[in-house]
Scaffold this motif. Sequence first.
Motif: not given
Length: 261
Positions: A11-34
């Motif tokens: 959520r929040g800034i973390g979710r938005a940063i993940a979205t922006e990095l994906a737009r830049c072509g990075y694959s993602l490792l997403l970590a949080a509680r939910s």
Amino acid sequence: MPYALITGASRGIGRAIATELARCGYSLLLAARSEDQLEQLATELRQRHGIAAHVYAADLAAPGAAGKLAYWAMAQTSELAVLVNNAGYGLWGRFEELPLDQQQNMLQLNMLLPTELTHMLLPQLRRQPKAYILNVASTAAYQAVPTLTLYAASKAFLLSFSRGLRYELRDTNVSVTCLSPGSTTTDFADRAGMNAQLQETANKVSMTPQKVAQQAVAALLTGEAELIPGTLNKVSAHLTSFVPKALTEKIAAGIYEKHLK
């Protein structure tokens, strides 16, 4: 394909940063509680940007969480190129009145998790052609904030840690950036236990997570040392260098302390 690990990504800034990095072509490792929120985000970004995305759902403040996350991340890829230390939260109230265990949990997440993760993952980051670390602090890092006392102190730690580490790594392939957002339209105030009146005041000057993330990723990839998004936030943070500390603390207390019961 290079990967980015983002903590607090649901959520929040973390979710938005993940979205922006994906737009830049990075694959993602997403970590949080939910897990549900992480899976929803991963599916959305896979479909929209054609990247890979893996999720790690756990309490990142739990003992040993950093080690488990680091080993999981290294098992997913040998091409980890970005580490975003975003997980964290605040607690609002007088230091002596807030439960000590809750404050210790906050410090574990805000300070020790990023410290441990960075130490464990630096060897893999060093093996990439170019790698980046983004530590998410706060404008609270630039001054003491009564009734957010330990939160502000934890963010001051993260800012100092970022600058020191950046200098140590100056001749390497790893660039370190510290992001210090001001008020942002996230659930920070709810999580911190702030009342509705204080939340309403903060919302008047809040930035969106998306706007913060766009500036943050741009600063990260261009190798900036620090980013304070928003003109008002920049001015406020830099003024603390010229205004007596006692005065900035009195002003901050006037905003936050008066709303306590």
